[in-house]
Design a protein around this motif. Structure first.
Motif, PDB file in Angstrom:
ATOM      1  N   VAL A 171      10.381   3.461   7.708  1.00 22.56           N
ATOM      2  CA  VAL A 171      11.222   2.648   6.689  1.00 22.56           C
ATOM      3  C   VAL A 171      11.935   3.414   5.943  1.00 22.56           C
ATOM      4  O   VAL A 171      11.565   4.469   5.294  1.00 22.56           O
ATOM      5  CB  VAL A 171      10.213   1.768   5.913  1.00 22.56           C
ATOM      6  N   PRO A 172      13.285   3.245   5.463  1.00 28.75           N
ATOM      7  CA  PRO A 172      14.063   4.058   4.609  1.00 28.75           C
ATOM      8  C   PRO A 172      13.407   3.985   3.219  1.00 28.75           C
ATOM      9  O   PRO A 172      13.031   3.108   2.501  1.00 28.75           O
ATOM     10  CB  PRO A 172      15.303   3.235   4.676  1.00 28.75           C
ATOM     11  N   HIS A 173      13.300   5.197   2.629  1.00 26.85           N
ATOM     12  CA  HIS A 173      12.490   5.352   1.281  1.00 26.85           C
ATOM     13  C   HIS A 173      13.337   4.524   0.259  1.00 26.85           C
ATOM     14  O   HIS A 173      12.741   4.231  -0.817  1.00 26.85           O
ATOM     15  CB  HIS A 173      12.343   6.783   1.169  1.00 26.85           C
ATOM     16  N   THR A 174      14.554   4.579   0.335  1.00 24.33           N
ATOM     17  CA  THR A 174      15.354   3.782  -0.680  1.00 24.33           C
ATOM     18  C   THR A 174      14.973   2.331  -0.667  1.00 24.33           C
ATOM     19  O   THR A 174      14.881   1.470  -1.793  1.00 24.33           O
ATOM     20  CB  THR A 174      16.707   3.923  -0.388  1.00 24.33           C
ATOM     21  N   GLU A 175      14.570   1.750   0.374  1.00 23.70           N
ATOM     22  CA  GLU A 175      14.076   0.180   0.495  1.00 23.70           C
ATOM     23  C   GLU A 175      12.718   0.317  -0.062  1.00 23.70           C
ATOM     24  O   GLU A 175      12.420  -0.694  -0.698  1.00 23.70           O
ATOM     25  CB  GLU A 175      13.988  -0.059   2.076  1.00 23.70           C
ATOM     26  N   VAL A 188       0.875  -1.179   0.088  1.00 20.45           N
ATOM     27  CA  VAL A 188       0.245  -0.089   0.022  1.00 20.45           C
ATOM     28  C   VAL A 188       1.087   1.321   0.033  1.00 20.45           C
ATOM     29  O   VAL A 188       0.661   2.072  -0.824  1.00 20.45           O
ATOM     30  CB  VAL A 188      -0.871   0.153   1.217  1.00 20.45           C
ATOM     31  N   LEU A 189       1.853   1.372   0.836  1.00 16.59           N
ATOM     32  CA  LEU A 189       2.836   2.350   0.948  1.00 16.59           C
ATOM     33  C   LEU A 189       3.694   2.642  -0.404  1.00 16.59           C
ATOM     34  O   LEU A 189       3.592   3.808  -0.796  1.00 16.59           O
ATOM     35  CB  LEU A 189       3.792   2.392   2.195  1.00 16.59           C
ATOM     36  N   ARG A 190       4.069   1.509  -0.891  1.00 14.25           N
ATOM     37  CA  ARG A 190       4.826   1.622  -2.396  1.00 14.25           C
ATOM     38  C   ARG A 190       3.899   2.304  -3.336  1.00 14.25           C
ATOM     39  O   ARG A 190       4.386   3.267  -3.981  1.00 14.25           O
ATOM     40  CB  ARG A 190       5.311   0.299  -2.957  1.00 14.25           C
ATOM     41  N   VAL A 196       0.651   2.410   7.879  1.00 17.66           N
ATOM     42  CA  VAL A 196       1.299   3.063   6.653  1.00 17.66           C
ATOM     43  C   VAL A 196       1.834   4.345   6.791  1.00 17.66           C
ATOM     44  O   VAL A 196       3.243   4.374   6.325  1.00 17.66           O
ATOM     45  CB  VAL A 196       0.352   3.211   5.439  1.00 17.66           C
ATOM     46  N   GLU A 197       1.289   5.216   7.771  1.00 18.85           N
ATOM     47  CA  GLU A 197       2.201   6.455   8.046  1.00 18.85           C
ATOM     48  C   GLU A 197       3.286   6.224   8.686  1.00 18.85           C
ATOM     49  O   GLU A 197       4.405   6.925   8.618  1.00 18.85           O
ATOM     50  CB  GLU A 197       0.897   7.403   8.877  1.00 18.85           C
ATOM     51  N   GLU A 198       3.398   5.214   9.937  1.00 23.18           N
ATOM     52  CA  GLU A 198       4.468   4.851  10.662  1.00 23.18           C
ATOM     53  C   GLU A 198       5.480   4.425   9.619  1.00 23.18           C
ATOM     54  O   GLU A 198       6.738   4.630   9.884  1.00 23.18           O
ATOM     55  CB  GLU A 198       3.932   4.112  11.669  1.00 23.18           C
ATOM     56  N   LEU A 199       5.071   3.344   8.838  1.00 21.29           N
ATOM     57  CA  LEU A 199       6.097   2.785   8.024  1.00 21.29           C
ATOM     58  C   LEU A 199       6.921   3.888   7.157  1.00 21.29           C
ATOM     59  O   LEU A 199       7.904   4.098   6.704  1.00 21.29           O
ATOM     60  CB  LEU A 199       5.541   1.815   6.784  1.00 21.29           C
ATOM     61  N   LYS A 200       5.849   4.738   6.606  1.00 19.58           N
ATOM     62  CA  LYS A 200       6.392   5.945   5.803  1.00 19.58           C
ATOM     63  C   LYS A 200       7.463   6.854   6.556  1.00 19.58           C
ATOM     64  O   LYS A 200       8.217   7.517   5.884  1.00 19.58           O
ATOM     65  CB  LYS A 200       5.310   6.687   5.380  1.00 19.58           C
ATOM     66  N   ARG A 201       7.234   7.077   7.789  1.00 20.63           N
ATOM     67  CA  ARG A 201       8.230   7.835   8.536  1.00 20.63           C
ATOM     68  C   ARG A 201       9.534   6.996   8.806  1.00 20.63           C
ATOM     69  O   ARG A 201      10.422   7.633   9.319  1.00 20.63           O
ATOM     70  CB  ARG A 201       7.656   8.077   9.864  1.00 20.63           C
TER      71      ARG A 201
END
Length: 119
Positions: free
Chosen positions: A92-96, A23-25, A85-90
């Motif tokens: 998880v490294p965006h490059t990942e 979902v985040l991707r 999803v908001e927590e993951l956005k903050r």
């Protein structure tokens, strides 16, 4: 009705985590395309429509999974997933996140179209 799960519990769930990451991707891909072409927000093209539909499918599977596993209402499951999803956005490294090809995320497995009851 049992207490709702905590975000930490949801993040550690081996079945839910990849759903939320998908979902985040797709969220990030949509945001990128809208930033490049703002008109897509009001008049989406076929690719943007496909991204939105893919996101909705992953989100629906995740909502059903959380609602069934934690015996909560779908609206509460959606709220929890939005928070996750908001927590993951903050965190998880965006490059990942960007490393996952969109085509892979859009390749929705047929067995997930009718999710079974979680254990």
């Amino acid at each position: 009705m049992p207490a709702p799960p905590r975000l930490r519990q949801l993040r550690r769930d081996d079945r839910l985590f990849p759903l939320a990451m998908n979902v985040l991707r797709l969220d990030m891909e949509e945001d990128k395309r809208i930033a490049q072409h703002p008109a897509l927000e009001t008049a989406p093209d076929a690719e943007m429509t496909q991204l939105k539909q893919g996101r909705d499918r992953w989100l629906a599977v995740a909502i059903i999974y959380v609602a069934q596993k934690h015996r909560c209402r779908p609206a509460q499951a959606l709220q929890l997933l939005d928070e996750l999803v908001e927590e993951l956005k903050r965190t998880v490294p965006h490059t990942e996140i960007w490393a996952v090809p969109v085509a892979k995320v859009l390749d929705f497995p047929p067995e997930l179209s009718a999710p079974s009851r979680p254990n």
